[in-house]
Design an enzyme around this catalytic site. Structure first.
Site, PDB file in Angstrom:
ATOM      1  N   SER A 535      47.761  18.394 -36.891  1.00 38.05           N
ATOM      2  CA  SER A 535      47.150  19.715 -36.878  1.00 38.05           C
ATOM      3  C   SER A 535      48.249  20.782 -36.940  1.00 38.05           C
ATOM      4  O   SER A 535      49.009  20.825 -37.901  1.00 38.05           O
ATOM      5  CB  SER A 535      46.267  19.865 -35.639  1.00 38.05           C
ATOM      6  OG  SER A 535      45.417  20.973 -35.753  1.00 38.05           O
ATOM      7  N   ASP A 620      36.611  17.442 -41.439  1.00 39.33           N
ATOM      8  CA  ASP A 620      37.424  18.220 -40.506  1.00 39.33           C
ATOM      9  C   ASP A 620      36.984  19.684 -40.546  1.00 39.33           C
ATOM     10  O   ASP A 620      36.958  20.301 -41.605  1.00 39.33           O
ATOM     11  CB  ASP A 620      38.899  18.100 -40.876  1.00 39.33           C
ATOM     12  CG  ASP A 620      39.825  18.558 -39.768  1.00 39.33           C
ATOM     13  OD1 ASP A 620      39.416  19.398 -38.950  1.00 39.33           O
ATOM     14  OD2 ASP A 620      40.977  18.084 -39.727  1.00 39.33           O
ATOM     15  N   HIS A 655      38.307  16.109 -37.308  1.00 46.59           N
ATOM     16  CA  HIS A 655      39.671  16.447 -36.926  1.00 46.59           C
ATOM     17  C   HIS A 655      40.328  15.389 -36.052  1.00 46.59           C
ATOM     18  O   HIS A 655      41.528  15.172 -36.132  1.00 46.59           O
ATOM     19  CB  HIS A 655      39.667  17.792 -36.195  1.00 46.59           C
ATOM     20  CG  HIS A 655      41.005  18.446 -36.093  1.00 46.59           C
ATOM     21  ND1 HIS A 655      41.744  18.821 -37.190  1.00 46.59           N
ATOM     22  CD2 HIS A 655      41.741  18.807 -35.010  1.00 46.59           C
ATOM     23  CE1 HIS A 655      42.871  19.392 -36.799  1.00 46.59           C
ATOM     24  NE2 HIS A 655      42.895  19.381 -35.477  1.00 46.59           N
TER      25      HIS A 655
END
Length: 678
Positions: A535, A620, A655
């Protein structure tokens, strides 16, 4: 060796502040274009062929990791009202069963019949993904409000279950982000997110027997999100509105669900606060006098008054970050962070006497556990380190005795004495000392292959954790290290400030300094180094690679935020506007320059890069799949080396990757297989 997929170029001109950028792969944003899925599947197929030789190693790693897990494991039960709640796994099950038993003052409750509240395996049947979000029991113990996400997009559907009959009520709500019951046991407050931006922006009230909920409040500032919860004292419902830098809290007596919500302290730019309630007072953890927060109290009735009338319990202290507060009938427990490590400070409210709960490992992490009861004499917390598995303690707040309730079992021949952890310090280019946490086998030969991970964003501490899966690396001679770089909260709010907005470059130079320190001290070499981040940590790795492509042998980027500039210029994307306070607003020329200087996608160069593994998920909602897709597509046209560049998209997750515990192990085994197989 097969040739990698080459994505078609469809140039798009992007203009801002007098600069024109040509984005050949902007078209990959169109999820409905069949060519997009074709490209993602082609990359998956290519990666599978390239990794075919490592498949036996991946299978071996997966078998090792799975063998260390006790498949029929369970959590330590916690009390809430007249029940003890816990979860457990069954052999072969990917997901937990959420259960409870009737509580008794003695341990007789353990012989009570079990009530199964939710079987997450059953919820997951026929679904490629399943996650339970909210799990809120009404004060009388009869009603369960729970939410589930079946896509990985973090879009949760709320349902209500009658625990007496095991029946679902004819009510549901979409995009729910938090929920809390009022004391009448029939009124539920919940928050929902905006469909486009995924910002939690609305507070609703629903009562059993009502066909539709009532909108109570809508947060219109695009930087702010809302959530709701019931105080531990059960006296007040609390609705928090917050951005990355500013807070505002509303409260409502929990016995008057139809009443008017009252603002505690109106929002003021840069002032963050959180609240606990007890003893007819609100206890505010607030940063109005310094970045590390202080603790004050104010009466829970009437106007909150001006700051000079508040009662200060703890002043703001240099070098001591007040991270959180847990208030009980007789005790106050403060979570503090000093020199990068957490500590618990316990205060007896009647006498004011306080003490610190001590820990003796050089590197560890702490977290508060399930402490639902207001009238409690014990405090539950979790402890782990790089060599100590996840451990649950109950701490007697009066006697100061610590009771070990559970240490997560590691099956096989695991012996923590075979491993050593330590804290190192690297010197950044500006002279700042940056901590590194490291673990290795005691009998490892140095220099050794080393996995270095980092994050460095949002003021989130990148605390260490134990991983039984990681033993498969350590037992093969790897060391593992965490770089506690600026931008995170590892050394408090000022550590965050020093690595965001105009200071973001410190995050990248800190990470490079950590790697260089590990080289200089003989722990590893560039030819043995693996760097990894996910991320915002994926942004870190992308930026570092553009500055120092010679730093490592392999780079792993998980759901990486690499198309920073274009994403932050699109206010219609999830999270963008709220992120201005972390990264900057590129609609302003100066701040555009900050992002332009390091955006990994925009700064790719014609040069040699190390071997790379890039992974994303199609669903995501935090970092859209197209960011790493564009990044890889462009990198394939620029890199001058023959090193592998692998791009894998999980087409059924979000995610956090796969939701099932064994599916997750497969993803870990793949990354470890790449690191060990090169």
């Amino acid at each position: 060796m097969p040739l990698p997929p080459i994505a078609p170029r469809r140039p798009r001109r992007l203009k801002k502040h007098g600069e024109t950028r040509i984005d050949d792969y902007y078209w990959l944003r169109d999820k409905d274009d069949p060519a997009v899925l074709d490209y993602l599947q082609a990359e998956n197929a290519y990666a599978e062929v390239v990794m075919a030789d490592s498949k036996p190693l991946q299978d071996t790693l997966f078998a090792e990791m799975k063998a260390r897990i006790r498949e029929d494991d369970s959590s330590v039960p916690y009390r809430l009202g007249d029940w003890m709640y816990y979860y457990r796994y069954e052999v072969g099950g990917q997901y937990p069963l959420l259960c409870r038993k009737r509580w008794h003052a003695t341990d007789d409750w353990q012989s009570e019949p079990e009530q199964l509240l939710l079987d997450v395996n059953a919820l997951a049947a026929g679904q490629p993904y399943m996650e339970v979000g909210e799990f809120e029991i009404s004060p009388d113990g009869q009603w369960l409000a729970y939410s589930t996400d079946a896509t990985g997009y973090r879009q949760y559907t709320l349902r209500i279950k009658d625990l007496a009959s095991d029946a679902l009520l004819d009510f549901s709500a979409e995009r729910v982000t938090s929920a809390a019951w009022a004391l009448d046991n029939r009124t539920l407050f919940f928050t929902t997110e905006d469909a486009e931006t995924k910002r939690s922006n609305q507070l609703w009230r629903w009562q059993r027997g009502s066909a539709v909920p009532v909108l109570v409040r809508e947060e219109r500032d695009a930087r702010f999100g809302v959530d709701v919860y019931l105080s531990r004292s059960q006296r007040f419902l609390i609705c928090q509105s917050g951005s990355h830098t500013t807070s505002e809290i509303r409260v409502l007596p929990a016995t008057r669900p139809l009443g008017r919500w009252r603002v505690l302290l109106r929002r003021r730019a840069g002032i963050e606060y959180s609240v606990e309630h007890g003893h007819d007072r609100f206890w505010l953890r607030i940063n109005d006098q310094g970045r590390h927060f202080r603790l004050v109290t104010v009466p829970d009735h009437g106007a909150i008054g001006a700051a000079p009338s508040w009662t200060e319990i703890l002043p703001e202290r240099n070098g001591v970050m007040l991270e959180g507060v847990d208030l009980f009938r007789d005790f106050l427990v403060c979570h503090e962070r000093v020199n990068g490590l957490g500590q618990l400070v316990v205060t007896e409210l009647a006498s004011g006497e306080h003490h610190t709960v001590a820990f003796d490992e050089a590197v560890y992490s702490l977290a508060g556990g399930a402490n639902a009861e207001w009238d409690s004499r014990t405090y539950r917390f979790g402890y782990e380190s790089l060599t100590t598995p996840d451990t649950v303690y109950d701490y007697d707040l009066a006697s100061r005795e610590r009771t070990l309730r559970k240490r997560r079992p590691v099956l096989g021949d695991f012996d923590p004495a075979h491993y050593a952890s330590e804290r190192l310090w690297a010197t950044a280019p500006d002279g700042t000392q940056v901590p590194i946490s490291l673990v290795r086998r005691r009998d490892a030969t140095l220099p050794a292959p080393l996995w270095l991970e980092g994050y460095g964003a949002y003021g989130a501490p990148n605390d260490v954790y134990f991983s039984s899966s990681r033993l498969s690396l350590l037992d093969r001679g790897f060391s593992y290290a965490v770089a506690h770089i600026r931008g995170g909260g590892d050394l408090g709010k000022t550590w965050h400030d020093a690595g965001r907005l105009a200071n973001k470059h410190h995050t990248f130079s800190d990470f490079i300094a950590c790697a260089e320190h590990l080289f200089a001290t003989g722990h590893t070499t560039p030819q043995q180094l693996v760097i990894e981040g996910g991320s915002a940590g994926g942004l870190l790795i992308g930026a570092v690679l553009n500055q120092r492509p010679d730093l490592c042998r392999l780079a792993i980027l998980e759901v990486p935020f690499v198309d920073v500039l274009t994403t932050m210029l699109d206010p219609d994307l999830p999270l963008t506007v709220g992120e201005y306070e972390e990264w900057g607003n590129p609609n302003r020329r100066e701040q555009y320059g900050w992002l332009r200087a390091y955006s990994p996608y925009d700064n790719l160069a014609t040069t040699a890069y190390p071997a790379m593994l890039v992974r994303t998920s199609l669903n995501d909602s935090q970092v859209m799949y197209w960011e790493p897709a564009k990044y890889v597509a462009r990198l394939r046209t620029l890199k001058t080396d023959a090193n592998p560049l692998l791009f894998i998209t999980n087409l059924d997750a979000g995610h956090g990757g796969a939701s099932g515990r064994f599916d997750h192990l497969r993803e870990v085994a793949l990354a470890y297989g790449v690191a060990l197989g090169l």
